[in-house]
Design a protein around this motif. Structure first.
Motif, PDB file in Angstrom:
ATOM      1  N   LEU A 182      69.433  44.320  46.328  1.00 50.87           N
ATOM      2  CA  LEU A 182      69.940  45.300  47.288  1.00 50.87           C
ATOM      3  C   LEU A 182      69.485  46.673  46.840  1.00 50.87           C
ATOM      4  O   LEU A 182      69.648  47.035  45.674  1.00 50.87           O
ATOM      5  N   GLN A 183      68.917  47.437  47.748  1.00 54.56           N
ATOM      6  CA  GLN A 183      68.461  48.797  47.462  1.00 54.56           C
ATOM      7  C   GLN A 183      69.315  49.763  48.268  1.00 54.56           C
ATOM      8  O   GLN A 183      69.460  49.617  49.481  1.00 54.56           O
ATOM      9  N   SER A 184      69.912  50.749  47.559  1.00 51.64           N
ATOM     10  CA  SER A 184      70.783  51.702  48.239  1.00 51.64           C
ATOM     11  C   SER A 184      70.905  52.971  47.405  1.00 51.64           C
ATOM     12  O   SER A 184      70.997  52.910  46.180  1.00 51.64           O
ATOM     13  N   ASN A 185      70.936  54.118  48.077  1.00 49.32           N
ATOM     14  CA  ASN A 185      71.179  55.375  47.370  1.00 49.32           C
ATOM     15  C   ASN A 185      72.577  55.416  46.786  1.00 49.32           C
ATOM     16  O   ASN A 185      72.858  56.195  45.885  1.00 49.32           O
ATOM     17  N   THR A 243      68.347  49.982  42.776  1.00 48.14           N
ATOM     18  CA  THR A 243      68.242  48.583  43.197  1.00 48.14           C
ATOM     19  C   THR A 243      69.100  47.744  42.265  1.00 48.14           C
ATOM     20  O   THR A 243      69.055  47.910  41.048  1.00 48.14           O
ATOM     21  N   ALA A 244      69.865  46.830  42.846  1.00 51.45           N
ATOM     22  CA  ALA A 244      70.756  45.966  42.064  1.00 51.45           C
ATOM     23  C   ALA A 244      70.446  44.509  42.359  1.00 51.45           C
ATOM     24  O   ALA A 244      70.031  44.158  43.464  1.00 51.45           O
ATOM     25  N   ALA A 282      76.381  35.997  48.819  1.00 47.32           N
ATOM     26  CA  ALA A 282      77.756  36.459  49.040  1.00 47.32           C
ATOM     27  C   ALA A 282      78.058  37.706  48.217  1.00 47.32           C
ATOM     28  O   ALA A 282      78.669  38.663  48.721  1.00 47.32           O
ATOM     29  N   ASN A 283      77.632  37.720  46.963  1.00 47.58           N
ATOM     30  CA  ASN A 283      77.865  38.894  46.108  1.00 47.58           C
ATOM     31  C   ASN A 283      77.098  40.108  46.625  1.00 47.58           C
ATOM     32  O   ASN A 283      77.594  41.233  46.603  1.00 47.58           O
ATOM     33  N   ARG A 284      75.872  39.869  47.100  1.00 44.43           N
ATOM     34  CA  ARG A 284      75.079  40.974  47.641  1.00 44.43           C
ATOM     35  C   ARG A 284      75.745  41.540  48.896  1.00 44.43           C
ATOM     36  O   ARG A 284      75.845  42.746  49.062  1.00 44.43           O
ATOM     37  N   ASN A 335      76.198  50.087  51.699  1.00 42.59           N
ATOM     38  CA  ASN A 335      75.153  49.912  52.701  1.00 42.59           C
ATOM     39  C   ASN A 335      73.867  49.476  52.018  1.00 42.59           C
ATOM     40  O   ASN A 335      73.921  48.708  51.080  1.00 42.59           O
ATOM     41  N   GLY A 336      72.735  49.952  52.409  1.00 42.97           N
ATOM     42  CA  GLY A 336      71.481  49.601  51.769  1.00 42.97           C
ATOM     43  C   GLY A 336      70.741  48.496  52.491  1.00 42.97           C
ATOM     44  O   GLY A 336      71.187  47.976  53.509  1.00 42.97           O
ATOM     45  N   ILE A 337      69.581  48.150  51.929  1.00 40.90           N
ATOM     46  CA  ILE A 337      68.718  47.135  52.534  1.00 40.90           C
ATOM     47  C   ILE A 337      68.462  45.998  51.544  1.00 40.90           C
ATOM     48  O   ILE A 337      68.411  46.205  50.334  1.00 40.90           O
TER      49      ILE A 337
END
Length: 94
Positions: free
Chosen positions: A53-56, A66-67, A73-75, A83-85
């Motif tokens: 997941l990439q998010s500011n 990025t995580a 489910a966790n994402r 939010n994020g993509i």
């Protein structure tokens, strides 16, 4: 981790990506690339099997934001908060 057992540690997924793209990574011959699941200090996931997941809103140490997660489910749970993509590992290393 290299084939010879040497472990390289990175504080940001994008630092790892830069290392893998560099000429020096050819010498390391990785046996496996593992990412720590976001919000834990114990769960590792193979990078190729991770849900990214990439998010500011994530604020990683070097600004990659990025995580990694061990499952969808966790994402999704984290995505509801920041939010994020959704991102794939192959997109990160290309």
């Amino acid at each position: 981790m290299t084939q010879k057992g040497k472990v390289y540690k990175f504080d940001d997924i994008h630092c790892l990506s830069s290392f893998l793209k560099s000429a020096s990574s050819e010498k390391t011959n990785p046996a496996g690339i593992y990412l720590l699941e976001y919000g834990t200090q114990q769960k590792f996931v193979l990078a190729s099997e991770s849900f990214l997941l990439q998010s500011n809103g994530l604020h990683s140490p070097m600004g990659g934001n990025t995580a990694a997660f061990v499952n969808e489910a966790n994402r999704k749970q984290a995505q509801q908060q920041v939010n994020g993509i959704n991102v794939k590992w192959n997109d990160i290393i290309q």
